[in-house]
Design an enzyme around this catalytic site. Structure first.
Site, mmCIF file in Angstrom:
data_model
loop_
_atom_site.group_PDB
_atom_site.id
_atom_site.type_symbol
_atom_site.label_atom_id
_atom_site.label_comp_id
_atom_site.label_asym_id
_atom_site.label_seq_id
_atom_site.Cartn_x
_atom_site.Cartn_y
_atom_site.Cartn_z
ATOM 1 N N GLU A 60 0.588 -1.169 0.002
ATOM 2 C CA GLU A 60 0.058 -0.024 -0.074
ATOM 3 C C GLU A 60 1.015 1.189 -0.031
ATOM 4 O O GLU A 60 0.553 2.383 -0.497
ATOM 5 C CB GLU A 60 -0.970 -0.089 1.267
ATOM 6 N N HIS A 129 -12.017 -4.544 8.402
ATOM 7 C CA HIS A 129 -12.590 -4.222 7.416
ATOM 8 C C HIS A 129 -13.901 -3.713 6.938
ATOM 9 O O HIS A 129 -14.628 -3.988 6.161
ATOM 10 C CB HIS A 129 -12.592 -5.951 6.446
#
Lengths: 325, 337
Positions: A60, A129
């Site tokens: 990321e 999440h």
């Protein structure tokens, strides 16, 4: 008008912008050949090929850093961070780099990029999440923050974000991907920093964002049917820039303010709006401003628990009824 | 006493050697000036000097072409000057004056001069490696022939972004050169005592399918030749390089650091036996360059830095109205209507 799902509108916006601008390219994990884990970018790889639609490693920091380096030197990249929770592992690039390089260099460095990310709860994915982190992004000067609630807004606001000359964090709500709606065909670009009155009313104003918008509208309809209470719902659409004019106009008209936020309680975006309204419109208010939020907890996985954590139609309905009666 | 034989010019011609020396000497004098100005309380905030590491900045910058991009750390004065940024702009920024490269809005750790290809100096360890990768991606994507060079310290090799950036650059074969300036110390701690391998960058190269390259970072010729090779490779589409330059930081980590952690005699040893400026001056003589030519270079550099210092001292502080400019692309800071 075409009937598109929220996820199809994502691909439609990216395709529209890639067709008109060679410098737009798209990177992320599983975004190309697989079409994205939420299937929001299906078809782009086939249409634009591996030069412009690129599968990346799970890196990321490299994804956002690469997007930034490309943006600084002449491209308009779109980077996907699969789940917004993952922004925490590359938050340096949001909080310290893309948001500050223009200022620190006194305007020498530019950074026209979009970070798209799946945000929000309702999928029973648990605490890592499911978060709504748009309020984290709102706290950082130098970036723009967008969170659409309809397929049309996805297309128009994503296109506007790609054309914008600032870094934009574009929050797509995971629980809205399957929602269908009318979307203008052909080239369609909306305007960042504009909220929208999505239901007119005279008794109270609800300010909502993303998944909370359809829930606010449903609660308002129920309040009208069952109690004749006429609620105005404003879809914020963009947190930064913040369209205070539309908010103020509505609150001045109704005299009551409710915010419906999916983010946990502390420092949610509604706190900022309530603070501004209290500062600037205190004498227009006929009662307390009330925030309806997810409690200040990590989100649970179990469906029954997640459903009582995130503001529901019934919770919004009950709270407004309790306050207004 | 036998006279030393004058060496014949080799692949590096006399003009280039004088440029390599000029750049090193400029960095040396400007960095010493920055330190003096700090003692006079005219350099505010913090600053991280490259005294002793001049050969790396000089060797790479002199091998670059004009459109190449440099990405630096907070220890970035040397690399910014080496690309030709104005000395007034650099010293002015350190002194946080209106004449500074970024008008005092960035400070010592964020020197930027995009007109010279200096795409910023970054003070979060590792962050600028992926950015350099992104610049290289753009070059490859748009068919530009520029290469991105990213300079970083030995300490950076232990942060995640280093590894993410290397893997990414190799996977996409991007024209980027990673330059580790191994000056032995991660801030106040010896790098070997906190790193799994002896050579913090070079020993990791094989993990990314890259050649392990270690060079004498205090020899500007060796740096220059290595840089040339890496740039040729990158421009030929053959991907990234990772180069570990062995050097020694003669100053403290930052202005607040007297370097008390160094073993006794270590600093003196490096200064006496392995100072890049002293070594290069001797080499110029070996190549038959006259002392007066060297003196002229040194005098010109001193004059330049003296004049820049005066200009910066006389520059006003930044006007208050720039406090809120350039937050967003429209030049302003408005977050609401």
């Amino acid at each position: 008008m075409a009937q598109l799902t929220y996820r199809e509108a994502v691909a439609a916006a990216i395709a529209q912008e890639m067709e008109r601008d060679e410098t737009v390219a798209f990177i992320g994990e599983d975004v190309a050949r697989a079409g994205g884990v939420f299937k929001a970018t299906v078809g782009l790889f086939d249409k634009f090929g591996p030069r412009r639609v690129i599968d990346t490693p799970i890196s990321e920091q490299a994804i956002l850093g690469a997007a930034m380096g490309a943006a600084m030197t002449g491209m308009r990249p779109i980077a996907e961070i699969m789940f917004s929770d993952f922004l925490a592992v590359c938050w340096d690039f949001v909080a310290n780099e893309m948001s500050k390089s223009r200022y620190m260099s006194d305007g020498q460095l530019k950074c026209p990029l979009v970070v798209r990310t799946g945000n929000g709860g309702g999928s029973r994915f648990g605490a890592q999440h499911s978060q709504s982190i748009e309020n984290w992004a709102m706290a950082i000067p130098g970036i723009k923050v967008v969170a659409p609630s309809t397929p049309a807004d996805v297309k128009g606001l994503l296109a506007a974000s790609i054309r914008d000359n600032d870094p934009v964090i574009f929050f797509e709500h995971k629980s809205l991907y399957a929602v269908k709606g009318e979307v203008p065909e052909g080239e369609y670009v909306d305007t960042l920093g504009t909220a929208k009155v999505v239901r007119e009313g005279k008794d109270a104003t609800i300010i909502a964002l993303a998944l909370m918008v359809p829930r606010a509208i449903a609660a308002a309809d129920k309040l009208m049917q069952e109690h004749g209470i006429d609620i105005e719902v404003v879809d914020l659409r963009t947190l930064v820039p913040l369209d205070m004019k539309t908010i103020s106009k509505s609150v001045s008209k109704t005299g009551r303010l409710f915010t419906v936020e999916e983010n946990p309680r502390l420092c949610g975006w509604g706190a900022e709006i309530v603070s501004i309204v209290v500062d600037e419109l205190f004498w227009d208010l006929d009662g307390p401003a009330v925030r309806i939020t997810t409690p200040h907890i990590p989100l649970p996985a179990a469906d029954n628990l997640e459903d009582i954590a995130i503001p529901s139609v019934d919770r919004i309905y009950n709270k407004i009824l309790e306050v207004l009666k | 006493m036998a006279t030393k034989q004058t060496l014949q010019n080799d692949d590096i011609n006399e003009k280039k050697r004088l440029e390599l020396y000029n750049t090193q000497y400029l960095i040396r004098v400007a960095e010493q000036r920055a330190y003096d100005l700090f003692l006079e309380n005219l350099v505010k905030g913090t600053s991280h000097l490259s005294l002793g590491q001049e050969a790396i900045a000089s060797g790479f910058a002199n091998a670059m072409q004009e459109n190449d991009k440099s990405f630096c750390t907070y220890r970035g004065h040397a690399h910014t000057l080496a690309r030709g940024a104005s000395v007034v702009g650099v010293l002015g920024e350190l002194m946080q004056r209106d004449c500074g490269l970024m008008r005092g809005k960035g400070g010592s750790m964020h020197l930027t001069d995009t007109s010279k290809g200096v795409m910023g100096s970054y003070a979060i360890i590792g962050a600028h490696l992926p950015m350099a990768v992104g610049s290289a991606w753009r070059a490859q994507y748009l068919g530009h022939d520029d290469v991105a060079t990213v300079f970083f310290g030995d300490g950076t090799t232990n942060i995640g972004a280093f590894h993410e950036a290397l893997n990414y650059a190799v996977v996409y074969k991007l024209p980027v050169v990673f330059v580790c300036e191994n000056n032995n110390y991660m801030e106040y701690t010896h790098i070997e005592s906190i790193t799994a391998v002896k050579n913090p960058a070079a020993d990791r190269a094989s993990a990314y399918g890259l050649e392990s390259i270690i060079i004498d970072g205090n020899d500007a010729d060796e740096v220059y030749r290595t840089a040339q090779k890496a740039y040729e490779k990158a421009r030929a589409g053959e991907g990234p390089s990772l180069i570990e330059c062995k050097t020694y930081r003669q100053s403290g980590h930052s202005r607040a650091d007297p370097g008390a952690y160094r073993p006794k005699g270590e600093l003196e040893h490096w200064k006496k036996n392995n100072d890049p400026i002293t070594r290069y001056r001797e080499r110029l003589i070996e190549f038959g360059i006259k002392q007066n030519v060297i003196n002229d270079i040194e005098d010109n550099v001193k004059d330049l830095v003296d004049q820049a210092t005066e200009k910066a001292k006389n520059s006003p502080v930044p006007p208050e109205d720039i406090l809120t400019t350039n937050v967003y692309a429209n030049g302003g800071w408005a977050w609401r209507n």
